[in-house]
Design an enzyme around this catalytic site. Structure first.
Site, PDB file in Angstrom:
ATOM      1  N   LYS A  11      -5.828  -7.972  -4.784  1.00  0.00           N
ATOM      2  CA  LYS A  11      -5.715  -6.910  -5.729  1.00  0.00           C
ATOM      3  C   LYS A  11      -4.325  -6.860  -6.171  1.00  0.00           C
ATOM      4  O   LYS A  11      -3.617  -6.206  -5.529  1.00  0.00           O
ATOM      5  CB  LYS A  11      -6.356  -5.825  -4.803  1.00  0.00           C
ATOM      6  CG  LYS A  11      -7.179  -4.726  -5.958  1.00  0.00           C
ATOM      7  CD  LYS A  11      -6.351  -4.077  -6.747  1.00  0.00           C
ATOM      8  CE  LYS A  11      -5.393  -2.958  -6.567  1.00  0.00           C
ATOM      9  NZ  LYS A  11      -4.714  -2.473  -7.829  1.00  0.00           N
ATOM     10  N   GLU A  21      14.435   6.391  -2.859  1.00  0.00           N
ATOM     11  CA  GLU A  21      14.125   5.507  -3.735  1.00  0.00           C
ATOM     12  C   GLU A  21      13.730   5.785  -5.071  1.00  0.00           C
ATOM     13  O   GLU A  21      12.770   6.302  -5.329  1.00  0.00           O
ATOM     14  CB  GLU A  21      13.184   4.236  -3.035  1.00  0.00           C
ATOM     15  CG  GLU A  21      13.121   3.048  -3.828  1.00  0.00           C
ATOM     16  CD  GLU A  21      12.043   1.939  -3.552  1.00  0.00           C
ATOM     17  OE1 GLU A  21      10.782   2.370  -3.454  1.00  0.00           O
ATOM     18  OE2 GLU A  21      12.402   1.030  -3.197  1.00  0.00           O
TER      19      GLU A  21
HETATM   20  O1  TXE Z   1       2.948   2.293  -5.689  1.00  0.00           O
HETATM   21  P1  TXE Z   1       1.549   1.973  -4.911  1.00  0.00           P
HETATM   22  P2  TXE Z   1       3.136   2.734  -7.529  1.00  0.00           P
HETATM   23  C1  TXE Z   1       7.568   2.465  -4.884  1.00  0.00           C
HETATM   24  C2  TXE Z   1       8.527   2.691  -5.848  1.00  0.00           C
HETATM   25  C3  TXE Z   1       7.652   3.185  -6.898  1.00  0.00           C
HETATM   26  C4  TXE Z   1       6.764   3.855  -6.134  1.00  0.00           C
HETATM   27  C5  TXE Z   1       5.530   4.058  -6.676  1.00  0.00           C
HETATM   28  O2  TXE Z   1       9.507   3.653  -5.404  1.00  0.00           O
HETATM   29  O3  TXE Z   1       8.358   4.212  -7.745  1.00  0.00           O
HETATM   30  O4  TXE Z   1       6.479   3.044  -5.148  1.00  0.00           O
HETATM   31  O5  TXE Z   1       4.804   2.967  -7.425  1.00  0.00           O
HETATM   32  C6  TXE Z   1      -2.346  -0.326  -4.929  1.00  0.00           C
HETATM   33  N1  TXE Z   1      -5.231   1.933  -1.357  1.00  0.00           N
HETATM   34  N2  TXE Z   1       7.320   0.637  -5.101  1.00  0.00           N
HETATM   35  O6  TXE Z   1       2.607   4.007  -7.456  1.00  0.00           O
HETATM   36  O7  TXE Z   1       0.713   3.180  -5.326  1.00  0.00           O
HETATM   37  C7  TXE Z   1      -1.819  -0.157  -6.444  1.00  0.00           C
HETATM   38  O8  TXE Z   1      -3.089  -0.546  -7.086  1.00  0.00           O
HETATM   39  C8  TXE Z   1      -4.917   0.691  -1.583  1.00  0.00           C
HETATM   40  C9  TXE Z   1       8.198  -0.048  -4.066  1.00  0.00           C
HETATM   41  O9  TXE Z   1       2.955   1.751  -8.473  1.00  0.00           O
HETATM   42  O10 TXE Z   1       1.982   1.987  -3.710  1.00  0.00           O
HETATM   43  C10 TXE Z   1      -0.775  -1.501  -6.242  1.00  0.00           C
HETATM   44  O11 TXE Z   1      -1.694  -2.565  -6.395  1.00  0.00           O
HETATM   45  N3  TXE Z   1      -4.362   0.195  -2.564  1.00  0.00           N
HETATM   46  C11 TXE Z   1       7.192  -1.161  -4.143  1.00  0.00           C
HETATM   47  C12 TXE Z   1      -0.238  -1.200  -5.056  1.00  0.00           C
HETATM   48  O12 TXE Z   1      -0.881  -0.518  -4.331  1.00  0.00           O
HETATM   49  C13 TXE Z   1      -3.661   1.296  -3.363  1.00  0.00           C
HETATM   50  C14 TXE Z   1       6.698  -1.904  -5.279  1.00  0.00           C
HETATM   51  C15 TXE Z   1       1.312  -0.386  -5.112  1.00  0.00           C
HETATM   52  O13 TXE Z   1       1.061   0.707  -5.626  1.00  0.00           O
HETATM   53  C16 TXE Z   1      -4.042   2.432  -3.476  1.00  0.00           C
HETATM   54  C17 TXE Z   1       5.943  -1.061  -5.893  1.00  0.00           C
HETATM   55  C18 TXE Z   1      -4.751   2.676  -2.351  1.00  0.00           C
HETATM   56  N4  TXE Z   1      -5.140   4.103  -1.824  1.00  0.00           N
HETATM   57  C19 TXE Z   1       6.345   0.413  -5.718  1.00  0.00           C
HETATM   58  N5  TXE Z   1      -3.342   3.271  -4.084  1.00  0.00           N
HETATM   59  C20 TXE Z   1       8.118  -2.463  -3.262  1.00  0.00           C
HETATM   60  N6  TXE Z   1       8.166  -2.196  -1.960  1.00  0.00           N
HETATM   61  O14 TXE Z   1       8.873  -3.296  -3.928  1.00  0.00           O
HETATM   62  C21 TXE Z   1      -2.532   2.263  -4.714  1.00  0.00           C
HETATM   63  N7  TXE Z   1      -2.694   1.009  -4.317  1.00  0.00           N
END
Ligand code: TXE
Length: 490
Positions: free
Chosen positions: A184, A392
């Site tokens: 996904k 972060e």
């Molecule tokens: O993250 P999400 P977001 C951090 C970074 C950023 C913040 C928010 O600080 O500003 O997170 O980003 C999927 N069940 N990182 O909102 O929600 C979503 O579709 C299952 C750090 O984009 O964690 C995507 O594919 N999956 C990080 C993935 O999770 C779900 C990289 C990441 O999204 C879901 C990105 C659910 N309930 C953001 N909800 C790193 N570690 O590098 C969302 N997703």
């Protein structure tokens, strides 16, 4: 990308799910609009994957695992991955252009990601037939063998910041170990993953070995995390979503690797080679617009050289340009408006705390007006307790804090909830080694900083940065489990 499911906007480019070797629309026909962060324009649509799509993908993966994919030898799996590596490399320019439009990365970063993706397939493809088990001495009457076997069907939830690289490290390792996979991608950056999946099909991966369902996290992502047919999960993203994924995994009693970002410190001692350090200190936060889990987002600088280093870093910050990805900027836009607002919100909170901006880049004139650009910003001195030091930001925001001695440097470096990466800069080998070994971080760099780079190097977190390891041979082991064979022969 926005969150709105629509069935009406005329598509510029239409991308479908890839399930069981076929492109398929979402089961209910719904799609998501894809906006380019470069200029905010709608340029593509992806399927808004449903629970039904996830279920179909998991079933297709299971069929492949029990059939054509599971029957391949390790060598045959490896050859397929190596072939895919070659094809990805040959398509690097095409993938880079697509990524830059979809994600906003500068073209050179997108190209580097495509090459890294090829390298992941090469690394893991060449490891398939070296994944040996063990023989254990036991009773003289018994032979004990420990086999390394795949989990079965693995689920991969990928974020938007490095779609190709994270797909490579996670799915490449899972396939190499013999798992069938369901992916996904992030709703904001699905396109290169779909393109690479099509290339995998072309080089001969059996139907169902690699399935991709695009869509919203709260629907498609949650359905994948909670699907009872999944044997192991890999997640990279925010700590909050990581918790939801881990709870879902716990309900099905399956394992999960979580990589949840960081607040990584670079510790600069007063004997550091500053000429060598300076470009790296800046690049470690500017790369990918600071949207890097292992970004070096905190500088800890020994007090005697604090002002000199702050001045030198500020000077560099003033030269930085956020601009159009095709015009060689230092950084592109943020991934979406929400991320842009989040970063600007943090800066606002910093200002409310009374923090001082000492170096600021610009949003370049070539940055299209509808894009999500943020000027790189350097603040100093910033107290250890500040929200900008502890949380972060995931944007081009760097903070600097002074320290007096080694003990304080270690305490501050380890003083957040995260623990993903760290850097130590000193000419004193004993000191730098001592400090490096005191870091609560999954990767520590001495007189260099890799910002998570290194296909071969195990990567993952302590504390809130998550658990489990990806990359390197350890990343491959994570996608296996063991079966112990006890054979009585006397
Ligand atoms: O993250 P999400 P977001 C951090 C970074 C950023 C913040 C928010 O600080 O500003 O997170 O980003 C999927 N069940 N990182 O909102 O929600 C979503 O579709 C299952 C750090 O984009 O964690 C995507 O594919 N999956 C990080 C993935 O999770 C779900 C990289 C990441 O999204 C879901 C990105 C659910 N309930 C953001 N909800 C790193 N570690 O590098 C969302 N997703």
């Amino acid at each position: 990308m926005n969150d709105q499911v629509s069935a009406t906007v005329a598509p510029n480019m239409m991308f479908q799910n890839f399930i069981g070797g076929r492109n398929r629309p979402a089961s209910d026909g719904m799609t998501l609009d894809v906006f380019s962060p470069v200029d905010g324009t709608l340029f593509a649509r992806i399927a808004s994957g449903t629970m039904q799509d996830i279920d179909d993908a998991v079933k297709a993966a299971r069929t492949a695992f029990d059939g054509a994919w599971g029957r391949l030898t390790a060598t045959e799996r490896g050859r397929l991955l190596m072939k895919l590596a070659t094809v990805v490399e040959a398509h690097a320019d095409e993938l880079a252009a697509l990524e830059s439009r979809d994600n906003g990365k500068p073209l050179r970063q997108s190209r580097a990601d495509a090459i890294a993706l090829a390298r992941y397939f090469e690394f893991y493809g060449s490891a398939t037939d070296k994944l040996h088990g063990d023989v254990i001495p036991y009773l003289n009457t018994h032979f004990i063998g420990v086999e390394r076997v795949p989990h079965g069907v693995t689920g991969h939830i990928v974020p938007w910041n490095y779609p190709m690289q994270i797909f490579g490290r996670s799915v490449g390792a899972a396939l190499a170990a013999g798992n069938a996979t369901v992916v996904k991608p992030a709703e904001d950056a699905s396109l290169t993953i779909l393109r690479v999946t099509a290339l995998a099909h072309e080089v001969g991966f059996p139907d169902g070995a690699l399935n991709v369902v695009t869509g919203l996290g709260r629907t498609a992502g949650a359905a994948l995390a909670g699907h009872p047919g999944i044997d192991f999960l890999s997640f990279t993203g925010s700590p909050e979503t990581g918790t939801a994924v881990q709870v879902a995994a716990a309900q099905n009693h399956v394992g999960v690797t979580l990589e949840l970002g960081g607040k990584s410190a670079q510790v600069v001692f007063d004997d550091a080679d500053l000429e060598r350090a300076l470009p790296t200190l800046v690049n470690a936060i500017i790369q990918n617009g600071g949207q890097t889990c292992s970004a070096g987002s905190r500088l800890l600088i020994q007090r005697g050289i604090f002002q000199d280093v702050v001045d030198a870093v500020s000077e560099r910050f003033r030269t930085l340009r956020a601009g159009h990805p095709e015009h060689e900027p230092d950084l592109g836009p943020m991934i979406n408006q929400a991320q842009q607002r989040r970063v600007l919100g943090y800066l606002e909170r910093g200002r409310n705390e009374g923090l001082t901006v000492v170096g600021e880049g610009v949003v370049a004139l070539d940055a299209p007006p509808g894009g999500y650009y943020v000027a790189p910003t350097f603040l100093a001195p910033v107290p250890h307790e500040s929200i900008l030091t502890q949380e972060e930001v995931f944007g081009p925001v760097l903070v600097a804090t002074p320290f007096d001695d080694e003990a304080e440097a270690i305490r501050l470096a380890n003083g957040t909830q995260y623990g993903l990466a760290a850097g130590v800069w000193s000419r004193d080998g004993m000191r730098s080694t001592r400090v490096a070994r005191a870091m609560r971080a999954g990767q520590v760099f001495v007189n260099c900083y890799g910002a998570g780079g290194g296909i071969e190097l195990p990567f993952g977190g302590f504390g809130r940065s998550g658990h489990g390891r990806e990359k390197g041979f350890e990343g491959l082991i994570e996608f296996t489990t063991t079966r112990t064979l006890v054979i009585a022969h006397g």
